[in-house]
Design a protein around this motif. Sequence first.
Motif, mmCIF file in Angstrom:
data_model
loop_
_atom_site.group_PDB
_atom_site.id
_atom_site.type_symbol
_atom_site.label_atom_id
_atom_site.label_comp_id
_atom_site.label_asym_id
_atom_site.label_seq_id
_atom_site.Cartn_x
_atom_site.Cartn_y
_atom_site.Cartn_z
ATOM 1 N N VAL A 37 21.229 -9.108 5.904
ATOM 2 C CA VAL A 37 20.714 -9.289 4.771
ATOM 3 C C VAL A 37 21.585 -9.233 3.811
ATOM 4 N N HIS A 38 21.383 -10.041 2.634
ATOM 5 C CA HIS A 38 22.226 -10.028 1.471
ATOM 6 C C HIS A 38 21.846 -8.574 0.594
ATOM 7 N N VAL A 39 22.564 -7.981 0.273
ATOM 8 C CA VAL A 39 21.957 -6.719 -0.386
ATOM 9 C C VAL A 39 21.612 -7.187 -1.787
ATOM 10 N N VAL A 40 20.297 -6.867 -2.029
ATOM 11 C CA VAL A 40 19.885 -7.313 -3.542
ATOM 12 C C VAL A 40 19.887 -6.045 -4.295
ATOM 13 N N THR A 41 20.700 -6.259 -5.305
ATOM 14 C CA THR A 41 20.890 -5.000 -6.170
ATOM 15 C C THR A 41 20.138 -4.894 -7.348
ATOM 16 N N GLU A 42 19.238 -6.347 -7.675
ATOM 17 C CA GLU A 42 18.462 -5.993 -8.896
ATOM 18 C C GLU A 42 17.322 -5.251 -8.596
ATOM 19 N N ILE A 43 16.802 -4.718 -7.560
ATOM 20 C CA ILE A 43 15.694 -4.094 -7.365
ATOM 21 C C ILE A 43 16.112 -2.719 -6.715
ATOM 22 N N ALA A 44 16.378 -1.753 -7.745
ATOM 23 C CA ALA A 44 16.971 -0.516 -7.444
ATOM 24 C C ALA A 44 15.790 0.311 -6.758
ATOM 25 N N GLY A 45 16.182 1.252 -5.706
ATOM 26 C CA GLY A 45 15.001 2.219 -5.391
ATOM 27 C C GLY A 45 14.416 1.630 -4.222
ATOM 28 N N GLN A 72 14.491 5.965 -0.171
ATOM 29 C CA GLN A 72 14.367 4.576 -0.800
ATOM 30 C C GLN A 72 12.912 4.271 -0.422
ATOM 31 N N ILE A 73 12.368 3.382 -0.989
ATOM 32 C CA ILE A 73 11.339 2.554 -0.551
ATOM 33 C C ILE A 73 11.529 1.415 0.610
ATOM 34 N N ASP A 74 10.896 1.592 1.833
ATOM 35 C CA ASP A 74 11.131 0.932 2.700
ATOM 36 C C ASP A 74 10.149 0.101 3.145
ATOM 37 N N THR A 75 10.266 -0.950 4.178
ATOM 38 C CA THR A 75 9.206 -1.865 4.447
ATOM 39 C C THR A 75 7.889 -1.048 4.969
ATOM 40 N N ALA A 76 8.082 -0.043 5.757
ATOM 41 C CA ALA A 76 7.078 0.681 6.062
ATOM 42 C C ALA A 76 6.153 1.380 5.147
ATOM 43 N N HIS A 77 6.819 1.759 4.022
ATOM 44 C CA HIS A 77 6.190 2.305 2.633
ATOM 45 C C HIS A 77 5.490 1.056 2.263
ATOM 46 N N LEU A 78 6.017 -0.082 2.251
ATOM 47 C CA LEU A 78 5.381 -1.121 1.334
ATOM 48 C C LEU A 78 4.341 -1.514 2.390
ATOM 49 N N LEU A 79 4.348 -1.627 3.686
ATOM 50 C CA LEU A 79 3.112 -1.926 4.650
ATOM 51 C C LEU A 79 1.965 -1.177 4.436
ATOM 52 N N HIS A 80 2.199 0.098 4.409
ATOM 53 C CA HIS A 80 1.223 1.469 4.207
ATOM 54 C C HIS A 80 0.583 1.211 2.870
ATOM 55 N N SER A 81 1.234 0.805 1.763
ATOM 56 C CA SER A 81 0.461 0.652 0.420
ATOM 57 C C SER A 81 -0.196 -0.553 0.523
ATOM 58 N N LEU A 82 0.393 -1.709 1.379
ATOM 59 C CA LEU A 82 -0.634 -2.929 1.216
ATOM 60 C C LEU A 82 -1.805 -2.621 1.945
ATOM 61 N N LEU A 83 -1.796 -2.057 3.047
ATOM 62 C CA LEU A 83 -3.091 -1.848 3.711
ATOM 63 C C LEU A 83 -4.113 -0.957 2.988
ATOM 64 N N GLU A 84 -3.581 0.026 2.327
ATOM 65 C CA GLU A 84 -4.461 0.832 1.608
ATOM 66 C C GLU A 84 -5.210 0.137 0.556
ATOM 67 N N SER A 85 -4.242 -0.726 -0.402
ATOM 68 C CA SER A 85 -4.653 -1.306 -1.643
ATOM 69 C C SER A 85 -5.318 -2.815 -1.538
ATOM 70 N N ASP A 86 -4.903 -3.767 -0.475
ATOM 71 C CA ASP A 86 -4.958 -4.846 -0.464
ATOM 72 C C ASP A 86 -6.101 -5.569 0.579
ATOM 73 N N PRO A 87 -7.379 -5.759 0.191
ATOM 74 C CA PRO A 87 -8.333 -6.441 1.256
ATOM 75 C C PRO A 87 -7.697 -7.565 1.848
ATOM 76 N N GLN A 88 -7.206 -8.482 1.131
ATOM 77 C CA GLN A 88 -6.607 -9.784 1.721
ATOM 78 C C GLN A 88 -5.755 -9.365 2.944
ATOM 79 N N VAL A 89 -4.926 -8.371 2.637
ATOM 80 C CA VAL A 89 -3.773 -8.010 3.814
ATOM 81 C C VAL A 89 -4.732 -7.198 4.832
ATOM 82 N N ARG A 90 -5.566 -6.409 4.610
ATOM 83 C CA ARG A 90 -6.491 -5.900 5.745
ATOM 84 C C ARG A 90 -7.234 -7.084 6.586
#
Length: 190
Positions: A101-109, A46-64
Amino acid sequence: MQPPIPRQSAHEHGIHRADNDARLSDELASVVTGARRRAVRDADRQIDTAHLLHSLLESDPQVRAVFGEGSQIARLLGYLVQRSIGYGLRWQNGVEDSGAVHVVTEIAGFSPLAAASMECACERAARHGGPARGVDLLAAIVVDSQARAVEVLRRAGIDPHAVLARIDGWTGEPRECPSQECVRGGEAAC
């Protein structure tokens, strides 16, 4: 050894819903795509929060910019790269979930925490009247102490609460979330 991730079309697996979500800015949709590629490459289920953080740091200048210049980003990216080459192997057998956390099923993966963070980012963005941005997602990620991204931040010597305070200071956003869907373990998630 883990069996490989079954190869399904994106439509069968339902993982492109977040990319096509009108509530996301084009930049954040690109971040989600990058996180998905990283998860597949790393053979994570699954895509987890660490994957999201890594992608945010690589792609988003405002996050950096939230992390400032210099060694903080380098140290953080170092931990995330270590994770992608083996640091996170202990995470591959489990689902990222704090249990509150309530499991959010609308966002599979997505892991349950990553899905809840995506939803909270959209709710946070709705308050400022636009699509969810990278800083909205970062703010949603850092509030759950059980998130893998928060573990990576702590290992890199970065206080997640200080990150949230910087974001809130820039955007003027309150820490309270408008819905109980985002509340995890007694903390406001967005």
